[in-house]
Design a protein around this motif. Structure first.
Motif, PDB file in Angstrom:
ATOM      1  N   VAL A  20       0.845  -1.327   0.020  1.00 51.58           N
ATOM      2  CA  VAL A  20      -0.241   0.053   0.262  1.00 51.58           C
ATOM      3  C   VAL A  20       0.893   1.206   0.484  1.00 51.58           C
ATOM      4  CG1 VAL A  20      -1.601  -0.981   1.476  1.00 51.58           C
ATOM      5  CG2 VAL A  20      -0.203  -0.406   2.570  1.00 51.58           C
ATOM      6  N   SER A  21       0.399   2.408   0.137  1.00 46.38           N
ATOM      7  CA  SER A  21       1.315   3.350  -0.117  1.00 46.38           C
ATOM      8  C   SER A  21       1.105   3.783   1.429  1.00 46.38           C
ATOM      9  CB  SER A  21      -0.041   4.726  -0.382  1.00 46.38           C
ATOM     10  OG  SER A  21      -1.293   4.847   0.124  1.00 46.38           O
ATOM     11  N   VAL A  22       2.037   5.156   1.861  1.00 50.03           N
ATOM     12  CA  VAL A  22       2.761   5.539   3.197  1.00 50.03           C
ATOM     13  C   VAL A  22       1.763   6.106   3.604  1.00 50.03           C
ATOM     14  CG1 VAL A  22       4.490   7.450   4.115  1.00 50.03           C
ATOM     15  CG2 VAL A  22       5.030   5.111   2.600  1.00 50.03           C
ATOM     16  N   SER A  23       0.613   7.140   2.636  1.00 47.35           N
ATOM     17  CA  SER A  23      -0.697   7.555   3.376  1.00 47.35           C
ATOM     18  C   SER A  23      -1.761   6.444   4.478  1.00 47.35           C
ATOM     19  CB  SER A  23      -0.929   8.553   1.854  1.00 47.35           C
ATOM     20  OG  SER A  23      -1.230   7.449   1.329  1.00 47.35           O
ATOM     21  N   THR A  24      -1.493   5.402   3.334  1.00 45.37           N
ATOM     22  CA  THR A  24      -2.455   4.553   3.834  1.00 45.37           C
ATOM     23  C   THR A  24      -2.122   4.079   5.133  1.00 45.37           C
ATOM     24  OG1 THR A  24      -2.715   3.683   1.326  1.00 45.37           O
ATOM     25  CG2 THR A  24      -3.295   2.224   3.373  1.00 45.37           C
ATOM     26  N   VAL A  25      -1.001   3.710   4.985  1.00 45.01           N
ATOM     27  CA  VAL A  25      -0.191   3.392   6.359  1.00 45.01           C
ATOM     28  C   VAL A  25      -0.409   4.316   7.573  1.00 45.01           C
ATOM     29  CG1 VAL A  25       2.203   2.516   7.815  1.00 45.01           C
ATOM     30  CG2 VAL A  25       1.907   1.733   5.423  1.00 45.01           C
ATOM     31  N   SER A  26      -0.342   5.649   7.081  1.00 46.47           N
ATOM     32  CA  SER A  26      -0.481   6.052   8.178  1.00 46.47           C
ATOM     33  C   SER A  26      -2.164   6.690   8.809  1.00 46.47           C
ATOM     34  CB  SER A  26       0.283   7.552   7.819  1.00 46.47           C
ATOM     35  OG  SER A  26      -0.933   8.832   8.763  1.00 46.47           O
TER      36      SER A  26
END
Length: 341
Positions: A20-26
């Motif tokens: 996934v994207s970094v923003s999704t992890v965040s």
């Protein structure tokens, strides 16, 4: 053979492992309601597998503050202040905050420096335990734009939150006990009257003495409220009183030790009451009757009031909370049956 250093996992590593994207992890870590359940579970599995620990500073940049609280004390080596810190740390931990300990040495410029650091580090607020009572100095701290609660010092609720002990009542209780145990020539061993607590304890002592016409009250002021100064004062007394109220336990411990060196018996010749119920009160040769302050409760209450101001915002109402002191009976004063009535 050199040890192989392992780099801590970064949020980018979690994103790559979960696909996934970094923003999704965040979002999973901070706003999970924005992510569908299957994706969120995949991210959490990657976090666990990589043993990823989010950096608190990054969250602080997003929210505008960190999860830390400043505690500004005048002397961390003094057991009174360390017990305030213990209560504050317990409350902060229970609410998910860390405590940043700042030893000001009761120096105004150092206090200001710590406030600058706390603001730069985006601390949510600060609990300040001031020794001196300079109102200009305290108002300068409140003007720094960071939520502030005073501990061990009362201030009007309209100016902000504070937690304190009723030191007038404490001084009155201490001297009333000496009077009830037969003392009539009472000496107060006090700190500087510019210290609000010292002034209040002496005021309470005067209130108690006014109830007995035959009682006399004297006062001697110690430059510092330490065991050494208590000892020096006792060695310098030309005429011994029959009762002594020391406005902290360190002074009382030093005074008792020096009186013993002079061959004076406690409580037979001189009765002594301390103030604070610090650890030293139980460790001196003749254990101290003293006035207990709910010290840990001061620290705990200050943090809880601060967090209410931070989290409740417009719904928060400032308050000045005052705790009642209590007398703790030990061996430095006479039993009721021994009092010469």
């Amino acid at each position: 053979m050199d040890a192989i250093s392992v780099r801590p996992a970064r949020i980018q590593d979690v994103a790559a492992a979960a696909g996934v994207s970094v923003s999704t992890v965040s979002n999973v870590l901070n706003r999970p309601e924005r992510v569908n359940a299957r994706t969120a579970e995949r991210v959490r599995d990657a976090v666990a597998a990589l043993d990823y620990v989010p950096h608190p500073g990054a969250a602080g940049l997003r929210t505008g503050h960190s999860s830390s609280i400043g505690l500004v004390l005048p002397d961390v080596a003094n057991s009174f202040y360390s017990r305030i810190a213990r209560g504050a740390a317990d409350a902060a931990y229970e609410h998910g905050y860390s405590l940043v300990l700042c030893d000001s040495g009761d120096a105004p410029e150092r206090e200001q420096g710590y406030f600058t650091m706390l603001i730069e580090q985006r601390a949510v607020g600060a609990v300040v335990v001031p020794l001196s009572a300079d109102p200009t100095r305290l108002s300068r701290l409140r003007e720094r734009g960071i939520p502030l609660v005073l501990a061990d010092r009362a201030m009007p609720a309209q100016e902000g939150c504070s937690v304190s002990v009723d030191d007038i009542a404490g001084g009155r209780v201490a001297v009333q006990h000496l009077l009830d145990r037969g003392a009539r020539d009472i000496l107060v061993v006090n700190g500087e009257r510019t210290i609000r607590q010292c002034a209040d304890r002496y005021q309470g002592a005067r209130q108690a003495v006014r109830t007995r016409r035959e009682a006399r009250l004297g006062q001697v002021v110690a430059e510092e409220m330490t065991v050494a100064y208590g000892s020096d004062i006792a060695h310098g007394l030309d005429e011994l009183p029959d009762g002594v109220f020391c406005t902290n336990d360190f002074l009382a411990a030093g005074l008792c030790r020096a009186l013993g060196e002079r061959g004076v018996k406690i409580p037979e010749d001189v009765q002594v009451v301390g103030y604070g119920d610090l650890d030293i009160a139980s460790f001196v040769g003749t254990t101290l009757t003293t006035v207990r302050q709910p010290v840990e409760e001061l620290g705990r209450a200050a943090v809880e009031m601060l967090l209410d101001e931070v989290e409740a915002r417009t719904e928060h109402a400032h308050e000045a909370r005052v705790f009642a002191p209590a007398l703790v009976l030990r061996d430095s004063t006479r039993a009721v049956s021994d009092a010469p009535f």
